[in-house]
Motif scaffolding. Sequence first.
Motif, short mmCIF file in Angstrom:
data_model
loop_
_atom_site.label_atom_id
_atom_site.label_comp_id
_atom_site.label_asym_id
_atom_site.label_seq_id
_atom_site.Cartn_x
_atom_site.Cartn_y
_atom_site.Cartn_z
N ALA A 141 -29.62 53.69 -15.14
CA ALA A 141 -30.24 54.02 -13.85
C ALA A 141 -31.19 55.21 -14.01
O ALA A 141 -30.95 56.14 -14.77
N GLY A 142 -32.29 55.16 -13.26
CA GLY A 142 -33.18 56.31 -13.21
C GLY A 142 -32.56 57.42 -12.38
O GLY A 142 -31.74 57.19 -11.50
N ALA A 143 -32.96 58.65 -12.69
CA ALA A 143 -32.42 59.81 -11.98
C ALA A 143 -32.84 59.78 -10.52
O ALA A 143 -33.95 59.38 -10.17
N THR A 144 -31.91 60.24 -9.64
CA THR A 144 -32.17 60.21 -8.21
C THR A 144 -32.06 61.57 -7.53
O THR A 144 -32.46 61.72 -6.39
N SER A 145 -31.52 62.57 -8.22
CA SER A 145 -31.26 63.86 -7.60
C SER A 145 -32.54 64.54 -7.14
O SER A 145 -33.55 64.54 -7.86
N ALA B 39 -32.99 67.57 -7.07
CA ALA B 39 -33.20 68.73 -7.93
C ALA B 39 -33.70 68.35 -9.32
O ALA B 39 -33.89 69.22 -10.18
N GLY B 40 -33.91 67.08 -9.53
CA GLY B 40 -34.33 66.63 -10.86
C GLY B 40 -33.13 66.33 -11.72
O GLY B 40 -32.02 66.80 -11.47
N GLY B 41 -33.33 65.53 -12.77
CA GLY B 41 -32.23 65.18 -13.65
C GLY B 41 -32.65 64.13 -14.65
O GLY B 41 -33.74 63.55 -14.56
N ASN B 42 -31.77 63.91 -15.61
CA ASN B 42 -32.05 62.96 -16.68
C ASN B 42 -31.63 61.54 -16.29
O ASN B 42 -30.72 61.34 -15.49
N GLY B 43 -32.27 60.56 -16.90
CA GLY B 43 -31.89 59.18 -16.68
C GLY B 43 -30.64 58.81 -17.45
O GLY B 43 -30.25 59.50 -18.41
N ALA B 44 -30.01 57.74 -17.05
CA ALA B 44 -28.79 57.27 -17.71
C ALA B 44 -29.15 56.41 -18.93
O ALA B 44 -30.18 55.74 -18.96
N THR B 45 -28.27 56.46 -19.93
CA THR B 45 -28.45 55.66 -21.14
C THR B 45 -28.07 54.21 -20.86
O THR B 45 -27.12 53.92 -20.14
N ALA C 206 -26.87 40.51 -29.11
CA ALA C 206 -27.57 40.71 -27.84
C ALA C 206 -28.39 41.99 -27.87
O ALA C 206 -28.12 42.92 -28.63
N GLY C 207 -29.41 42.04 -27.02
CA GLY C 207 -30.26 43.23 -26.92
C GLY C 207 -29.63 44.30 -26.05
O GLY C 207 -28.90 44.02 -25.09
N GLY C 208 -29.92 45.56 -26.37
CA GLY C 208 -29.44 46.68 -25.57
C GLY C 208 -30.29 46.92 -24.34
O GLY C 208 -31.48 46.57 -24.30
N GLY C 209 -29.69 47.50 -23.31
CA GLY C 209 -30.42 47.82 -22.09
C GLY C 209 -31.29 49.05 -22.27
O GLY C 209 -30.98 49.95 -23.06
N GLY C 210 -32.40 49.11 -21.55
CA GLY C 210 -33.29 50.26 -21.62
C GLY C 210 -32.73 51.45 -20.87
O GLY C 210 -31.93 51.32 -19.94
N GLY C 211 -33.14 52.65 -21.27
CA GLY C 211 -32.69 53.86 -20.60
C GLY C 211 -33.45 54.11 -19.30
O GLY C 211 -34.60 53.69 -19.14
N GLY C 212 -32.81 54.79 -18.36
CA GLY C 212 -33.45 55.15 -17.11
C GLY C 212 -34.37 56.35 -17.27
O GLY C 212 -34.22 57.17 -18.18
N GLY C 213 -35.37 56.47 -16.39
CA GLY C 213 -36.32 57.56 -16.47
C GLY C 213 -35.79 58.87 -15.89
O GLY C 213 -34.86 58.89 -15.08
N ARG C 214 -36.39 59.98 -16.31
CA ARG C 214 -36.04 61.30 -15.78
C ARG C 214 -36.83 61.57 -14.50
O ARG C 214 -37.97 61.15 -14.34
N LYS C 215 -36.19 62.33 -13.60
CA LYS C 215 -36.87 62.83 -12.41
C LYS C 215 -37.20 64.29 -12.68
O LYS C 215 -36.30 65.12 -12.86
N GLY C 216 -38.47 64.62 -12.75
CA GLY C 216 -38.88 65.93 -13.21
C GLY C 216 -38.99 66.97 -12.12
O GLY C 216 -38.73 66.72 -10.94
N LEU D 137 -42.23 64.50 -10.07
CA LEU D 137 -41.83 65.56 -9.14
C LEU D 137 -40.52 65.21 -8.47
O LEU D 137 -40.11 64.05 -8.45
N THR D 138 -39.86 66.20 -7.86
CA THR D 138 -38.54 65.99 -7.25
C THR D 138 -38.66 65.64 -5.77
O THR D 138 -37.99 66.23 -4.93
N THR D 139 -39.50 64.72 -5.44
CA THR D 139 -39.62 64.28 -4.06
C THR D 139 -38.30 63.67 -3.59
O THR D 139 -37.75 62.78 -4.24
N ALA D 140 -37.80 64.15 -2.45
CA ALA D 140 -36.49 63.69 -1.97
C ALA D 140 -36.51 62.20 -1.67
O ALA D 140 -37.48 61.67 -1.12
N GLY D 141 -35.41 61.53 -2.08
CA GLY D 141 -35.21 60.13 -1.73
C GLY D 141 -35.95 59.14 -2.60
O GLY D 141 -35.85 57.94 -2.38
N LEU D 142 -36.70 59.62 -3.59
CA LEU D 142 -37.46 58.72 -4.45
C LEU D 142 -36.99 58.87 -5.89
O LEU D 142 -37.09 59.94 -6.49
#
Length: 374
Positions: free
Chosen positions: A144-148, A150-156, A91-101, A350-355
């Motif tokens: 999952a993509g980052a949601t904080s 304050a910014g953060g890395n995406g999940a593997t 099976a194929g692996g799942g893609g990584g989530g994006g970073r919130k900068g 950018l670290t726009t809240a809620g996005l």
Amino acid sequence: MSQILKSLQLPTTGSTPSTPSSGFGTIYASSSNQFFYKNPSGAEFNLTAPNGFINILYYTGSGTGSGVTQTYTWNKPLTGLKYVEVCCVGAGGGGGGGRKGTAGGAAQGGTGGGGGAIVWTTFDATLLASSYQINIGAGGAGGAGATSAAGGNGATGTSGGTSSFGTLVIAQGGSGGIGGATSVAKQTLGGQGISCTPSGFPYAVNGCGGAPTANVPSNPVTNANPIFDFDGANGATDTRPGFGGGGGGCGGSVVAAGPVSASRGADGYQFNTLITNGGNTGSFGSPGGNATPPTNNMITTLLQFTGSTTLYGLGGGGHGGGLGTGVAGGNGSNGGLYGAGGGGGGAMSLTTAGLPAGNGASGSSGLCIVVEFY
């Protein structure tokens, strides 16, 4: 599901192949255009004799990102069976989530998930047990993509599951894509032939790698002789198509030099023709666009010896989601059926809240084909 074949195609050979090792067999076409099977004892069987036929059985998975391994049982027919060829795709692996900068900082999209390895081999029916369990690996879930705020890395992403025929044939799934961070991530590995059973070439070949970050690739193209590529394709950044499932594309990113577009997933591959991957990457914008799904491919020569069309084949890798400029990043798209990696999620600049940044997409499930020769 089964399919009966009435015609076969094989390159002819001017000499008889060597006797295979214990538990295996060799299929070949002679210079007189007759079709033979050679067992571990050195005995040869002419398969072009009257009344011979082939039954193809297909075993498919439970879909993309389900996390559920689909299980079947193959029962050996009581009479008439001469030998069996088994082809498994991880099976194929799942893609990584994006970073919130953060303002002025780098933010990478998630890398694409790796495609599953493909394994095939032939067995003398007299040496097989009465039944075998078949497991079809589940496609890995996207990170999952980052949601904080304050910014953060995406999940593997999650690695793709293993597909197997008992313990005789085992095909490794592709690795999960790496979550987006501030620095460039390396290529995600496809399923590795050396970790399969039987291991290595000519029994097993790697799946395509998922695309790394910070690249702006075009769709892969065929090179002069890509059929047996030990390394697999470098996601959508390389001209070498892998033999297994397509690797996922990377999500859109932002680096010091500016925005970087999302990349396409690698094409699904068949034995003698590269299948062009459908669908599109997510667009760069505000918000980042979601990727559209690749093509679910049929494959005409997944099995080494037949020119007849099979019902299922290797899918193209999912495409990366687009970079979001101050708003949500785009989501990657799921890998096409079967054995393909999911696309990575697009970063959010950018670290726009809620996005959030974009989510990685799911890899597609594995596949097993059992061919019964009578």
